[in-house]
Design a protein around this motif. Structure first.
Motif, PDB file in Angstrom:
ATOM      1  N   ALA A   1       7.260   8.366  25.436  1.00 22.14           N
ATOM      2  CA  ALA A   1       6.954   8.353  26.869  1.00 22.14           C
ATOM      3  C   ALA A   1       5.981   7.217  27.161  1.00 22.14           C
ATOM      4  CB  ALA A   1       6.358   9.680  27.307  1.00 22.14           C
ATOM      5  N   ILE A   2       6.238   6.508  28.246  1.00 22.38           N
ATOM      6  CA  ILE A   2       5.381   5.426  28.693  1.00 22.38           C
ATOM      7  C   ILE A   2       4.546   5.946  29.854  1.00 22.38           C
ATOM      8  CG2 ILE A   2       5.332   3.096  29.674  1.00 22.38           C
ATOM      9  CD1 ILE A   2       6.471   3.227  26.810  1.00 22.38           C
ATOM     10  N   LYS A   3       3.244   5.844  29.757  1.00 23.03           N
ATOM     11  CA  LYS A   3       2.360   6.295  30.840  1.00 23.03           C
ATOM     12  C   LYS A   3       2.282   5.202  31.912  1.00 23.03           C
ATOM     13  CE  LYS A   3      -0.434   9.225  27.895  1.00 23.03           C
ATOM     14  NZ  LYS A   3       0.059  10.484  28.319  1.00 23.03           N
ATOM     15  N   ILE A   4       2.455   5.628  33.173  1.00 20.86           N
ATOM     16  CA  ILE A   4       2.359   4.711  34.308  1.00 20.86           C
ATOM     17  C   ILE A   4       1.482   5.343  35.380  1.00 20.86           C
ATOM     18  CG2 ILE A   4       4.622   3.687  33.865  1.00 20.86           C
ATOM     19  CD1 ILE A   4       5.677   5.340  36.286  1.00 20.86           C
ATOM     20  N   GLN A   5       1.127   4.548  36.373  1.00 20.30           N
ATOM     21  CA  GLN A   5       0.422   5.063  37.545  1.00 20.30           C
ATOM     22  C   GLN A   5       1.228   4.684  38.776  1.00 20.30           C
ATOM     23  OE1 GLN A   5      -3.604   3.461  37.183  1.00 20.30           O
ATOM     24  NE2 GLN A   5      -4.252   5.552  36.715  1.00 20.30           N
TER      25      GLN A   5
ATOM     26  N   GLU B   1       4.716   9.738  33.689  1.00 20.89           N
ATOM     27  CA  GLU B   1       5.285   9.263  32.437  1.00 20.89           C
ATOM     28  C   GLU B   1       6.766   8.991  32.629  1.00 20.89           C
ATOM     29  OE1 GLU B   1       2.552  11.696  29.203  1.00 20.89           O
ATOM     30  OE2 GLU B   1       4.660  12.192  29.411  1.00 20.89           O
ATOM     31  N   ILE B   2       7.230   7.949  31.982  1.00 17.11           N
ATOM     32  CA  ILE B   2       8.668   7.683  31.910  1.00 17.11           C
ATOM     33  C   ILE B   2       9.081   8.006  30.482  1.00 17.11           C
ATOM     34  CG2 ILE B   2      10.497   5.977  32.081  1.00 17.11           C
ATOM     35  CD1 ILE B   2       8.751   4.440  34.072  1.00 17.11           C
TER      36      ILE B   2
ATOM     37  N   GLN C   1      15.527   0.379  31.341  1.00 16.64           N
ATOM     38  CA  GLN C   1      15.707  -0.568  32.442  1.00 16.64           C
ATOM     39  C   GLN C   1      14.576  -0.443  33.465  1.00 16.64           C
ATOM     40  OE1 GLN C   1      19.643  -0.596  34.153  1.00 16.64           O
ATOM     41  NE2 GLN C   1      20.615  -0.758  32.147  1.00 16.64           N
ATOM     42  N   ILE C   2      14.143   0.774  33.741  1.00 19.52           N
ATOM     43  CA  ILE C   2      13.040   0.978  34.689  1.00 19.52           C
ATOM     44  C   ILE C   2      11.741   0.432  34.103  1.00 19.52           C
ATOM     45  CG2 ILE C   2      11.639   2.725  35.873  1.00 19.52           C
ATOM     46  CD1 ILE C   2      14.290   4.383  36.094  1.00 19.52           C
ATOM     47  N   ILE C   3      11.486   0.709  32.839  1.00 20.87           N
ATOM     48  CA  ILE C   3      10.275   0.193  32.187  1.00 20.87           C
ATOM     49  C   ILE C   3      10.268  -1.328  32.212  1.00 20.87           C
ATOM     50  CG2 ILE C   3       9.100   0.001  29.959  1.00 20.87           C
ATOM     51  CD1 ILE C   3      10.098   2.972  29.488  1.00 20.87           C
TER      52      ILE C   3
ATOM     53  N   GLY D   1       7.606  17.957  39.978  1.00 20.83           N
ATOM     54  CA  GLY D   1       6.800  16.931  39.338  1.00 20.83           C
ATOM     55  C   GLY D   1       7.597  15.914  38.546  1.00 20.83           C
ATOM     56  N   ASP D   2       8.902  16.155  38.356  1.00 18.16           N
ATOM     57  CA  ASP D   2       9.717  15.183  37.627  1.00 18.16           C
ATOM     58  C   ASP D   2       9.804  13.869  38.377  1.00 18.16           C
ATOM     59  OD1 ASP D   2      10.274  16.770  35.469  1.00 18.16           O
ATOM     60  OD2 ASP D   2      12.378  17.126  35.989  1.00 18.16           O
ATOM     61  N   LEU D   3       9.751  12.814  37.628  1.00 14.16           N
ATOM     62  CA  LEU D   3      10.017  11.473  38.140  1.00 14.16           C
ATOM     63  C   LEU D   3      11.456  11.204  37.731  1.00 14.16           C
ATOM     64  CD1 LEU D   3       8.974   8.800  39.335  1.00 14.16           C
ATOM     65  CD2 LEU D   3       8.181   8.209  37.039  1.00 14.16           C
TER      66      LEU D   3
END
Length: 87
Positions: free
Chosen positions: A2-6, A18-19, A30-32, A68-70
């Protein structure tokens, strides 16, 4: 992994997200790769939508998401978050 984002909006300020590449690694990748993303938001019911600059093919889709899901919605090339996550 998982990649943490803000994510920042005028109404919420900064929220952490997180993604996850676990369920949909091609879409997540692709989003990352497209980060950072700037977009205007719009709402529909309890969801907040925003355009993202990727259009991956449908991958392991599901009808329902958890609060809460992205998530990514291929039909609209949008990302969205269920509003109660940051209300």
């Amino acid at each position: 992994m998982a990649i943490k984002i803000q994510i920042h909006t005028d109404s919420t300020g900064w929220i952490n997200a997180e993604i996850s590449e676990e369920k949909n690694p091609i879409t997540a990748g692709q989003i990352i790769d497209a980060l950072p993303i700037e977009s205007k938001t719009r709402t529909w019911g309890n969801e907040v939508y925003f355009e993202i600059p990727v259009q991956p093919a449908e991958e392991h889709s599901q009808v329902k998401v958890e609060v809460g899901d992205l998530a990514y919605w291929p039909a609209g090339s949008d990302g969205f978050i269920d509003k109660p996550y940051y209300s």
